[in-house]
Motif scaffolding. Sequence first.
Motif, short mmCIF file in Angstrom:
data_model
loop_
_atom_site.label_atom_id
_atom_site.label_comp_id
_atom_site.label_asym_id
_atom_site.label_seq_id
_atom_site.Cartn_x
_atom_site.Cartn_y
_atom_site.Cartn_z
N THR A 87 16.76 64.61 80.37
CA THR A 87 18.12 65.15 80.51
C THR A 87 18.36 65.53 81.97
OG1 THR A 87 17.44 67.42 80.12
CG2 THR A 87 17.97 66.10 78.18
N LYS A 88 19.62 65.72 82.31
CA LYS A 88 19.95 66.16 83.68
C LYS A 88 19.32 67.52 83.97
CE LYS A 88 24.31 63.60 83.78
NZ LYS A 88 25.78 63.68 83.68
N LYS A 89 19.28 68.36 82.95
CA LYS A 89 18.68 69.69 83.13
C LYS A 89 17.19 69.57 83.43
CE LYS A 89 18.50 74.23 80.86
NZ LYS A 89 18.87 74.99 79.64
N GLN A 90 16.51 68.69 82.70
CA GLN A 90 15.09 68.47 82.96
C GLN A 90 14.88 67.89 84.35
OE1 GLN A 90 14.36 66.04 79.50
NE2 GLN A 90 13.21 67.66 78.46
N GLU B 167 16.74 68.36 86.97
CA GLU B 167 16.94 69.44 87.94
C GLU B 167 15.71 70.34 88.02
OE1 GLU B 167 20.45 71.33 86.50
OE2 GLU B 167 21.79 69.71 87.18
N LYS B 168 15.10 70.64 86.89
CA LYS B 168 13.89 71.46 86.88
C LYS B 168 12.74 70.75 87.60
CE LYS B 168 14.64 74.17 82.64
NZ LYS B 168 14.10 74.45 81.28
N LYS C 261 13.31 71.02 91.26
CA LYS C 261 13.08 72.40 91.72
C LYS C 261 11.59 72.71 91.81
CE LYS C 261 14.59 77.14 90.77
NZ LYS C 261 15.38 78.01 89.85
N GLU D 139 20.89 65.12 71.18
CA GLU D 139 21.21 65.54 72.54
C GLU D 139 22.37 64.74 73.12
OE1 GLU D 139 20.84 67.74 76.01
OE2 GLU D 139 19.44 67.97 74.34
N THR E 213 17.72 59.10 83.51
CA THR E 213 18.28 60.45 83.40
C THR E 213 19.65 60.34 82.77
OG1 THR E 213 17.11 61.15 85.40
CG2 THR E 213 18.92 62.55 84.65
#
Length: 533
Positions: free
Chosen positions: A381-384, A386-387, A390, A508, A532
């Motif tokens: 996912t986009k959230k994953q 980003e993590k 980071k 999702e 992604t």
Amino acid sequence: MPTDCIPFRATGYFSDFICDYLDQKKELKPLYNRFPTLENFKAQIKEKGHSELVSESRRKVLSKTLANQYGNIEASELTLSNIESLKSQNTFTITTGHQLNLFTGPLYFLYKIISTINLTEQLKSEYPDNNFVPIYWMASEDHDFDEINYFNFKGKKIQWNSDQTGAVGHFNTKGLEDVYEVVAAEFGSGKFAEQLKDWFKNAYISHNNLADATRCLANQLFGEYGLVIIDADDSELKGLFIPQMKKELIEQIAFKTVSETNETLENLGLKVQVNPREINLFYIHNGLRERIVFEDDTFKVLETEISWNKAELLNHLQEYPERFSPNVIMRPLYQEVILPNLCYIGGGGEMIYWLQLKSNFEAQGVTFPMLLLRNSALVKTKKQAEKLEKLNISDADLFLKRSSFINKKVRKISNIDIDFSEQIQHLKVQFEDLFKLAEQTDKSFLGAVKAQEVKQIKGLKHLEKRLLKAQKRKLKDQIERCTELQEQLFPGQSLQERNTNFSELYLEFGDELIPELIKALQPLQNEFTIITL
């Protein structure tokens, strides 16, 4: 939808055998007909088109059988058009096969079919005078129920228990009502959850056997893309295969040819996937699926009282071809006999055993198809994503085994250098001087110098491990965040596609999932895809 690719070999999850095939190593070239490139399909189309096995009469049997199998299915216009087009001499198929896993089983079921659909689109663009039909061959005659009676959902195993025996395609769907209750609770509520429940109910509750249920489900997922689903456990289709089954029963061709190929592979240091039997056919009838053997001048069905002499067996084969079932060695041959097929798309294990079979095809006078490794993918996912960015975790890092992944992250985020390779190398240089000194003075000291070198290097490595362990404790929270993310994407420390069911991703991404996968997966790319969404 950003995508990235890495070589299959670099993932560490694919055998040297299959990677060598993708690299077109010269030692493996005798094992296949043509490597799957867009240009090579021209010659494959010509060769297959000239085969007597794709005659007009045989094509009509195939098309008619498929039309009958779709009699109670709400098929798309494109699928029905594809079935009709199989009667034409300029129509060819691209085929993948899969077991009848409950609710599709692992995620790579989708990737197999998407690879097949996308390749037909590419071929139509390159060879517009021909038609290309994507085929999903259901392994309805398989009898290993324990391999297919479950799927994983968010770390839980959802399983169908049944004491039925024989070919799984014949299994009555009784008992799946209880599984549906579990599924409904696990999927929860919401638009996408309701769609998943409808798909499950329409497939497994509304059909009496597992083959029909699986056809329904695959059609619900891919019918709009023209996918044609075939159940080859059929009397008329097996009637087309009688000459090859007769040759197998009487001459035991596969045993001789595949055994020779296996010996060649072993001499190359490669591990064979399957071994042939003297007769590579089962007898299938009324819940029975047992091997046919030849003993004491008699053909017998193991674990039964069924037996024939040669004449009786051949008469029985002619009268009841549907009762003869190919095993893993003969199934590929059966497929290529009844389909105007150009290419088979499968996973790494399937590719390996197909590469064992070319000599048997040649002995039976059947064109050997091109072999294409299916697409493999990791979906995040986009959230994953980003993590990961980071935490400074690269795509390549994710494919590391857990211990290597943790060690690399500790070294990367640590405020001290816990890599003693430079010190160890420096120590080795110092001991080289000591070896020279001992050589010049008293050679009896060489053993003592060597022992001291081993001891000191071992001590440095031990110290490195202790410091690394201490840093792991100190950086525990950061490491846990990293490993938790890797576990989400590599559940059970295996590839996502080999563990996760599509339902998790559908919850999702919903209706975007399959179209986005179709956009991302390029069947002739021969690399692992990271997506992604």
